[in-house]
Scaffold this motif. Sequence first.
Motif, PDB file in Angstrom:
ATOM      1  N   HIS A  71       1.010  64.266  -3.166  1.00 49.23           N
ATOM      2  CA  HIS A  71       1.158  65.696  -3.445  1.00 49.23           C
ATOM      3  C   HIS A  71       2.032  65.994  -4.654  1.00 49.23           C
ATOM      4  CE1 HIS A  71      -0.526  66.119   0.547  1.00 49.23           C
ATOM      5  NE2 HIS A  71       0.504  65.470   1.070  1.00 49.23           N
ATOM      6  N   GLY A  72       2.499  64.975  -5.371  1.00 47.57           N
ATOM      7  CA  GLY A  72       3.477  65.207  -6.428  1.00 47.57           C
ATOM      8  C   GLY A  72       3.102  64.624  -7.772  1.00 47.57           C
ATOM      9  N   SER A  73       4.119  64.190  -8.498  1.00 41.98           N
ATOM     10  CA  SER A  73       3.947  63.772  -9.888  1.00 41.98           C
ATOM     11  C   SER A  73       3.078  62.533 -10.038  1.00 41.98           C
ATOM     12  CB  SER A  73       5.322  63.514 -10.517  1.00 41.98           C
ATOM     13  OG  SER A  73       6.068  62.619  -9.715  1.00 41.98           O
ATOM     14  N   ILE A  74       3.127  61.620  -9.076  1.00 38.63           N
ATOM     15  CA  ILE A  74       2.289  60.415  -9.192  1.00 38.63           C
ATOM     16  C   ILE A  74       0.816  60.788  -9.061  1.00 38.63           C
ATOM     17  CG2 ILE A  74       1.785  58.144  -8.234  1.00 38.63           C
ATOM     18  CD1 ILE A  74       4.674  57.895  -7.414  1.00 38.63           C
ATOM     19  N   TRP A  75       0.513  61.724  -8.166  1.00 41.64           N
ATOM     20  CA  TRP A  75      -0.867  62.204  -8.071  1.00 41.64           C
ATOM     21  C   TRP A  75      -1.309  62.829  -9.393  1.00 41.64           C
ATOM     22  CZ3 TRP A  75      -5.568  62.235  -6.462  1.00 41.64           C
ATOM     23  CH2 TRP A  75      -6.393  63.347  -6.688  1.00 41.64           C
ATOM     24  N   ASN A  76      -0.478  63.671  -9.975  1.00 38.20           N
ATOM     25  CA  ASN A  76      -0.848  64.299 -11.241  1.00 38.20           C
ATOM     26  C   ASN A  76      -1.057  63.264 -12.346  1.00 38.20           C
ATOM     27  OD1 ASN A  76      -0.928  66.955 -10.384  1.00 38.20           O
ATOM     28  ND2 ASN A  76       1.233  67.328 -10.836  1.00 38.20           N
ATOM     29  N   ASP A  77      -0.214  62.244 -12.382  1.00 32.85           N
ATOM     30  CA  ASP A  77      -0.389  61.188 -13.378  1.00 32.85           C
ATOM     31  C   ASP A  77      -1.711  60.449 -13.167  1.00 32.85           C
ATOM     32  OD1 ASP A  77       1.934  61.768 -14.685  1.00 32.85           O
ATOM     33  OD2 ASP A  77       3.052  60.034 -13.963  1.00 32.85           O
ATOM     34  N   ALA A  78      -2.107  60.272 -11.898  1.00 27.76           N
ATOM     35  CA  ALA A  78      -3.382  59.609 -11.610  1.00 27.76           C
ATOM     36  C   ALA A  78      -4.554  60.458 -12.100  1.00 27.76           C
ATOM     37  CB  ALA A  78      -3.501  59.338 -10.116  1.00 27.76           C
ATOM     38  N   VAL A  79      -4.452  61.770 -11.932  1.00 24.09           N
ATOM     39  CA  VAL A  79      -5.518  62.672 -12.415  1.00 24.09           C
ATOM     40  C   VAL A  79      -5.584  62.641 -13.940  1.00 24.09           C
ATOM     41  CG1 VAL A  79      -6.270  65.079 -12.549  1.00 24.09           C
ATOM     42  CG2 VAL A  79      -5.401  64.161 -10.389  1.00 24.09           C
ATOM     43  N   LEU A  80      -4.431  62.671 -14.599  1.00 26.47           N
ATOM     44  CA  LEU A  80      -4.392  62.583 -16.063  1.00 26.47           C
ATOM     45  C   LEU A  80      -4.958  61.254 -16.543  1.00 26.47           C
ATOM     46  CD1 LEU A  80      -0.838  64.081 -16.654  1.00 26.47           C
ATOM     47  CD2 LEU A  80      -2.991  65.152 -17.321  1.00 26.47           C
ATOM     48  N   PHE A  81      -4.655  60.181 -15.829  1.00 29.36           N
ATOM     49  CA  PHE A  81      -5.193  58.861 -16.164  1.00 29.36           C
ATOM     50  C   PHE A  81      -6.720  58.895 -16.112  1.00 29.36           C
ATOM     51  CE2 PHE A  81      -4.306  54.177 -16.132  1.00 29.36           C
ATOM     52  CZ  PHE A  81      -5.614  53.716 -15.993  1.00 29.36           C
ATOM     53  N   ALA A  82      -7.268  59.419 -15.012  1.00 28.56           N
ATOM     54  CA  ALA A  82      -8.726  59.440 -14.849  1.00 28.56           C
ATOM     55  C   ALA A  82      -9.401  60.269 -15.939  1.00 28.56           C
ATOM     56  CB  ALA A  82      -9.087  59.984 -13.466  1.00 28.56           C
ATOM     57  N   ALA A  83      -8.855  61.447 -16.223  1.00 30.35           N
ATOM     58  CA  ALA A  83      -9.451  62.305 -17.251  1.00 30.35           C
ATOM     59  C   ALA A  83      -9.396  61.636 -18.618  1.00 30.35           C
ATOM     60  CB  ALA A  83      -8.719  63.644 -17.288  1.00 30.35           C
ATOM     61  N   SER A  84      -8.292  60.976 -18.924  1.00 33.06           N
ATOM     62  CA  SER A  84      -8.148  60.296 -20.217  1.00 33.06           C
ATOM     63  C   SER A  84      -9.098  59.115 -20.316  1.00 33.06           C
ATOM     64  CB  SER A  84      -6.703  59.821 -20.397  1.00 33.06           C
ATOM     65  OG  SER A  84      -5.802  60.896 -20.323  1.00 33.06           O
ATOM     66  N   TRP A  85      -9.248  58.374 -19.236  1.00 30.95           N
ATOM     67  CA  TRP A  85     -10.168  57.227 -19.224  1.00 30.95           C
ATOM     68  C   TRP A  85     -11.595  57.692 -19.514  1.00 30.95           C
ATOM     69  CZ3 TRP A  85     -14.500  55.340 -16.887  1.00 30.95           C
ATOM     70  CH2 TRP A  85     -14.715  53.958 -16.930  1.00 30.95           C
ATOM     71  N   HIS A  86     -12.024  58.738 -18.823  1.00 25.06           N
ATOM     72  CA  HIS A  86     -13.391  59.249 -19.042  1.00 25.06           C
ATOM     73  C   HIS A  86     -13.566  59.731 -20.479  1.00 25.06           C
ATOM     74  CE1 HIS A  86     -14.988  58.914 -15.018  1.00 25.06           C
ATOM     75  NE2 HIS A  86     -13.973  59.595 -14.501  1.00 25.06           N
ATOM     76  N   GLU A  87     -12.580  60.430 -21.015  1.00 28.77           N
ATOM     77  CA  GLU A  87     -12.673  60.950 -22.375  1.00 28.77           C
ATOM     78  C   GLU A  87     -12.725  59.817 -23.385  1.00 28.77           C
ATOM     79  OE1 GLU A  87     -13.265  64.139 -24.880  1.00 28.77           O
ATOM     80  OE2 GLU A  87     -13.027  64.193 -22.688  1.00 28.77           O
ATOM     81  N   ALA A  88     -11.911  58.792 -23.167  1.00 29.96           N
ATOM     82  CA  ALA A  88     -11.915  57.647 -24.076  1.00 29.96           C
ATOM     83  C   ALA A  88     -13.232  56.892 -24.008  1.00 29.96           C
ATOM     84  CB  ALA A  88     -10.753  56.704 -23.738  1.00 29.96           C
ATOM     85  N   GLN A  89     -13.778  56.747 -22.809  1.00 34.42           N
ATOM     86  CA  GLN A  89     -15.070  56.074 -22.644  1.00 34.42           C
ATOM     87  C   GLN A  89     -16.174  56.806 -23.396  1.00 34.42           C
ATOM     88  OE1 GLN A  89     -16.810  53.457 -20.312  1.00 34.42           O
ATOM     89  NE2 GLN A  89     -14.988  52.576 -21.271  1.00 34.42           N
ATOM     90  N   ALA A  90     -16.068  58.121 -23.435  1.00 32.94           N
ATOM     91  CA  ALA A  90     -17.092  58.929 -24.109  1.00 32.94           C
ATOM     92  C   ALA A  90     -16.833  59.051 -25.608  1.00 32.94           C
ATOM     93  CB  ALA A  90     -17.151  60.322 -23.480  1.00 32.94           C
ATOM     94  N   GLY A  91     -15.747  58.440 -26.093  1.00 35.60           N
ATOM     95  CA  GLY A  91     -15.420  58.525 -27.512  1.00 35.60           C
ATOM     96  C   GLY A  91     -14.874  59.876 -27.916  1.00 35.60           C
ATOM     97  N   GLY A  92     -14.303  60.593 -26.943  1.00 34.11           N
ATOM     98  CA  GLY A  92     -13.808  61.933 -27.209  1.00 34.11           C
ATOM     99  C   GLY A  92     -12.351  61.965 -27.645  1.00 34.11           C
ATOM    100  N   ASP A  93     -11.826  63.169 -27.744  1.00 34.85           N
ATOM    101  CA  ASP A  93     -10.455  63.408 -28.192  1.00 34.85           C
ATOM    102  C   ASP A  93      -9.561  63.602 -26.971  1.00 34.85           C
ATOM    103  OD1 ASP A  93      -8.129  64.103 -29.446  1.00 34.85           O
ATOM    104  OD2 ASP A  93      -8.862  66.019 -30.219  1.00 34.85           O
ATOM    105  N   CYS A  94      -8.616  62.716 -26.786  1.00 33.34           N
ATOM    106  CA  CYS A  94      -7.697  62.792 -25.636  1.00 33.34           C
ATOM    107  C   CYS A  94      -6.468  63.645 -25.914  1.00 33.34           C
ATOM    108  CB  CYS A  94      -7.261  61.394 -25.224  1.00 33.34           C
ATOM    109  SG  CYS A  94      -8.584  60.384 -24.521  1.00 33.34           S
ATOM    110  N   GLN A  95      -6.369  64.205 -27.107  1.00 31.97           N
ATOM    111  CA  GLN A  95      -5.180  64.978 -27.444  1.00 31.97           C
ATOM    112  C   GLN A  95      -4.957  66.184 -26.529  1.00 31.97           C
ATOM    113  OE1 GLN A  95      -2.586  64.662 -29.081  1.00 31.97           O
ATOM    114  NE2 GLN A  95      -2.973  62.891 -30.364  1.00 31.97           N
TER     115      GLN A  95
END
Length: 236
Positions: A71-95
């Motif tokens: 329910h806290g910061s580690i969960w949020n970091d996991a969500v940010l990790f997943a979104a960044s991974w998908h964006e990087a896989q697609a060759g997108g901008d993670c900024q």
Amino acid sequence: MDISIMITGITIIPMTEFTANTALLRLMTWLSPAFPVGAFSYSHGIERAIHDGLIRDKDTLHSWLTDLLQHGSIWNDAVLFAASWHEAQAGGDCQPIAALGEAMAGSRERHMETMLQGSAFLQAIAHWSGDQPGATEEMPYPVAVAIAAACNGVELQPGLAAFVHAVISNLIQGAVRLVPLGQSHGVALMAALERPILAVAQRAAASSLDDLGSAAILSDIMAMQHETQYSRVFRS
């Protein structure tokens, strides 16, 4: 698949062929306690919680970490990790994801914790990418690790599980010294949190940025109060 991604002026160019063992070795190295990101310097506010008696034994530490994980910061970091991974896989901008992750740091030292570790990580992975990142490059830690994972053949769910495991392990080791707890208690906690870590990794792998959110308010308060604590061991 050959991916070349520009992140704040850094080009990360992975190998064109991967093996499962190569990806595993890189992941183990990047999330090792010996990897030079300075993770050992941060308690994530746990030092203050111990100071105030909120964490005083194995059971209270287990409850604290479970709340951060689910329910806290580690969960949020996991969500940010997943979104960044998908964006990087697609060759997108993670900024934009990186900017969101930075904005979500709830206190000065939480901001320092995620941004300095992210910067240190980007500099250290130059040994794999061949780049020479500048000292001013900044990025939240989960975003930096996720991009490197996506560019180096690390699948999302194993990468997430390993990242969350490393974060939890570091916090436990800090608490073992501060409470204090025996090493056997620390190992017992890692065993008890194994299934929750895997469950959060699975849930985060299917998440989107809409799933960001924290209810671990007391952890944020402890992080803020830790900034002015008279005597302390950790930076956050």
